[in-house]
Write a protein that holds these residues in place. Structure first.
Motif, short mmCIF file in Angstrom:
data_model
loop_
_atom_site.label_atom_id
_atom_site.label_comp_id
_atom_site.label_asym_id
_atom_site.label_seq_id
_atom_site.Cartn_x
_atom_site.Cartn_y
_atom_site.Cartn_z
N ARG A 144 34.19 31.71 23.97
CA ARG A 144 34.09 33.09 24.45
C ARG A 144 33.57 33.17 25.89
O ARG A 144 33.82 34.14 26.60
CB ARG A 144 33.19 33.92 23.53
N LEU A 145 32.87 32.13 26.31
CA LEU A 145 32.35 32.10 27.68
C LEU A 145 33.36 31.56 28.69
O LEU A 145 33.08 31.54 29.88
CB LEU A 145 31.08 31.24 27.74
N GLY A 146 34.51 31.12 28.20
CA GLY A 146 35.52 30.60 29.11
C GLY A 146 35.92 29.17 28.83
O GLY A 146 36.74 28.60 29.54
N GLY A 147 35.31 28.59 27.79
CA GLY A 147 35.74 27.27 27.35
C GLY A 147 35.44 26.17 28.35
O GLY A 147 34.48 26.22 29.13
N LEU A 148 36.30 25.17 28.31
CA LEU A 148 36.09 23.97 29.14
C LEU A 148 36.04 24.27 30.64
O LEU A 148 35.19 23.71 31.34
CB LEU A 148 37.17 22.93 28.82
N PRO A 149 36.90 25.14 31.19
CA PRO A 149 36.80 25.42 32.63
C PRO A 149 35.43 25.97 33.03
O PRO A 149 34.89 25.60 34.07
CB PRO A 149 37.92 26.46 32.86
N MET A 150 34.86 26.84 32.18
CA MET A 150 33.54 27.37 32.48
C MET A 150 32.48 26.28 32.40
O MET A 150 31.58 26.19 33.25
CB MET A 150 33.20 28.51 31.51
N LEU A 151 32.59 25.43 31.40
CA LEU A 151 31.64 24.32 31.27
C LEU A 151 31.71 23.39 32.47
O LEU A 151 30.68 22.96 33.00
CB LEU A 151 31.91 23.55 29.98
N GLU A 152 32.91 23.09 32.91
CA GLU A 152 33.07 22.23 34.09
C GLU A 152 32.40 22.84 35.31
O GLU A 152 31.74 22.14 36.09
CB GLU A 152 34.55 21.99 34.36
N ALA A 153 32.54 24.15 35.47
CA ALA A 153 31.93 24.83 36.61
C ALA A 153 30.41 24.81 36.52
O ALA A 153 29.72 24.59 37.53
CB ALA A 153 32.44 26.27 36.69
N LEU A 154 29.88 25.04 35.33
CA LEU A 154 28.43 25.04 35.15
C LEU A 154 27.84 23.64 35.33
O LEU A 154 26.75 23.48 35.88
CB LEU A 154 28.07 25.55 33.76
N ALA A 155 28.56 22.62 34.85
CA ALA A 155 28.03 21.26 34.89
C ALA A 155 28.08 20.65 36.29
O ALA A 155 27.28 19.76 36.60
CB ALA A 155 28.83 20.38 33.92
N ALA A 156 29.00 21.11 37.13
CA ALA A 156 29.23 20.46 38.42
C ALA A 156 27.98 20.29 39.28
O ALA A 156 27.78 19.22 39.88
CB ALA A 156 30.31 21.23 39.19
N PRO A 157 27.09 21.28 39.40
CA PRO A 157 25.91 21.11 40.26
C PRO A 157 24.80 20.26 39.63
O PRO A 157 23.78 20.01 40.29
CB PRO A 157 25.40 22.55 40.47
N TYR A 158 24.99 19.84 38.37
CA TYR A 158 23.89 19.19 37.65
C TYR A 158 24.33 17.83 37.08
O TYR A 158 24.44 17.66 35.87
CB TYR A 158 23.41 20.09 36.51
N PRO A 159 24.57 16.85 37.94
CA PRO A 159 24.97 15.53 37.43
C PRO A 159 23.88 14.94 36.54
O PRO A 159 22.69 15.04 36.84
CB PRO A 159 25.17 14.71 38.70
N GLY A 160 24.30 14.36 35.45
CA GLY A 160 23.35 13.77 34.52
C GLY A 160 22.94 14.69 33.38
O GLY A 160 22.44 14.23 32.36
N LEU A 161 23.16 15.99 33.53
CA LEU A 161 22.86 16.93 32.45
C LEU A 161 23.95 16.83 31.39
O LEU A 161 25.14 16.70 31.73
CB LEU A 161 22.80 18.35 33.01
N ARG A 162 23.56 16.88 30.12
CA ARG A 162 24.54 16.76 29.03
C ARG A 162 24.55 18.04 28.21
O ARG A 162 23.52 18.71 28.06
CB ARG A 162 24.20 15.58 28.12
N PHE A 163 25.73 18.36 27.65
CA PHE A 163 25.91 19.60 26.92
C PHE A 163 26.45 19.34 25.51
O PHE A 163 27.17 18.36 25.28
CB PHE A 163 26.88 20.52 27.65
N VAL A 164 26.12 20.26 24.61
CA VAL A 164 26.71 20.29 23.27
C VAL A 164 27.41 21.64 23.13
O VAL A 164 26.81 22.63 22.70
CB VAL A 164 25.64 20.11 22.18
N PRO A 165 28.70 21.74 23.52
CA PRO A 165 29.43 23.00 23.38
C PRO A 165 29.58 23.38 21.91
O PRO A 165 29.91 22.53 21.07
CB PRO A 165 30.79 22.70 24.01
N THR A 166 29.34 24.64 21.61
CA THR A 166 29.42 25.15 20.24
C THR A 166 29.94 26.58 20.28
O THR A 166 29.56 27.34 21.17
CB THR A 166 28.03 25.13 19.57
N GLY A 167 30.79 26.91 19.32
CA GLY A 167 31.34 28.25 19.26
C GLY A 167 32.82 28.24 19.60
O GLY A 167 33.19 28.15 20.77
N GLY A 168 33.65 28.26 18.55
CA GLY A 168 35.09 28.23 18.76
C GLY A 168 35.67 26.84 18.88
O GLY A 168 36.85 26.67 19.20
N ILE A 169 34.86 25.80 18.61
CA ILE A 169 35.35 24.42 18.69
C ILE A 169 36.07 24.08 17.38
O ILE A 169 35.59 24.37 16.29
CB ILE A 169 34.20 23.42 18.91
#
Length: 221
Positions: A144-169
């Protein structure tokens, strides 16, 4: 100690177990008495971790039952207050997952020495989590937040940060998420859907879990 961490190599953590599975089932249980059967079905399907959400009155008792009777690392989800952290840790939860970022919840988890994965949806929340010393965050609600493209945008400034996407997977889109270097694992409900649990279809839970794990690990070979 019993369960996955007992037989793992020295230094293995709860987050290592989740990262090894690459898949975290998100469970809503209305009846704590079926928790041992659910745990056995997940273990038979190959999983070593599970998140039980605090969305029903049976949740804390279910966490206790799973922690006592299965070879799973059991965590509590939908934790929104520091008092709930105390309750779930007392019940045997080995990690905590939140829908959003709460400084009070994070501090209480850190006091208990329990890993916490708070939900984030904006750079501001990510910055708050970084300030709290966290390096693994939940991206929720992912699709609902925009999926993988949104995650890629959020993650870009934070190398080394890890995510657990949840919701609609689902099995249809999990591979795309898992192929991204910022993704530790994905959270999902389809292998533990409410209809399966209510009907006691434990063989189906095992089959779906095994298939989901195979899909999640396919690109890691």
């Amino acid at each position: 100690m019993t369960g996955p961490l007992a037989s793992a190599e020295a230094g293995t953590t709860v987050l290592d177990v989740i990262a090894g599975d690459r898949l975290l089932p998100v469970v809503v249980l209305d009846d704590a008495e079926v928790a041992p059967r659910l745990g056995a079905a997940l273990v038979a399907g190959g999983l070593r971790s599970v998140e039980v959400t605090l969305r029903t009155p049976a949740a804390v008792a279910a966490i206790h039952a799973l922690a006592d009777h299965t070879a799973l690392v059991v965590g509590a989800g939908t934790v929104t207050s520091a008092d709930q952290v105390d309750q779930v840790v007392d019940a045997g939860a080995r990690f905590v997952v939140c829908p959003g970022f709460s400084a009070a919840v994070v501090r209480r988890c850190q006091k208990h020495g329990v890993p916490v994965i708070p939900g984030v949806a904006t750079p501001t929340e990510i910055q708050m989590a970084l300030d709290a010393g966290l390096s693994v965050l939940k991206f929720f609600p992912a699709e609902r937040l925009g999926g993988l493209p949104m995650l890629e945008a959020l993650a870009a400034p934070y190398p080394g940060l890890r995510f657990v996407p949840t919701g609609g997977i689902t099995t249809a889109n999990l591979r795309g998420y898992l192929d991204h270097p910022s993704v530790l694992a994905v959270g999902g409900t389809w292998m533990v859907a409410a209809g399966l649990l209510t009907a006691g279809r434990w063989d189906d839970v095992t089959t779906l879990t095994a298939a989901a794990l195979a899909a999640a690990r396919e690109g890691d070979r």
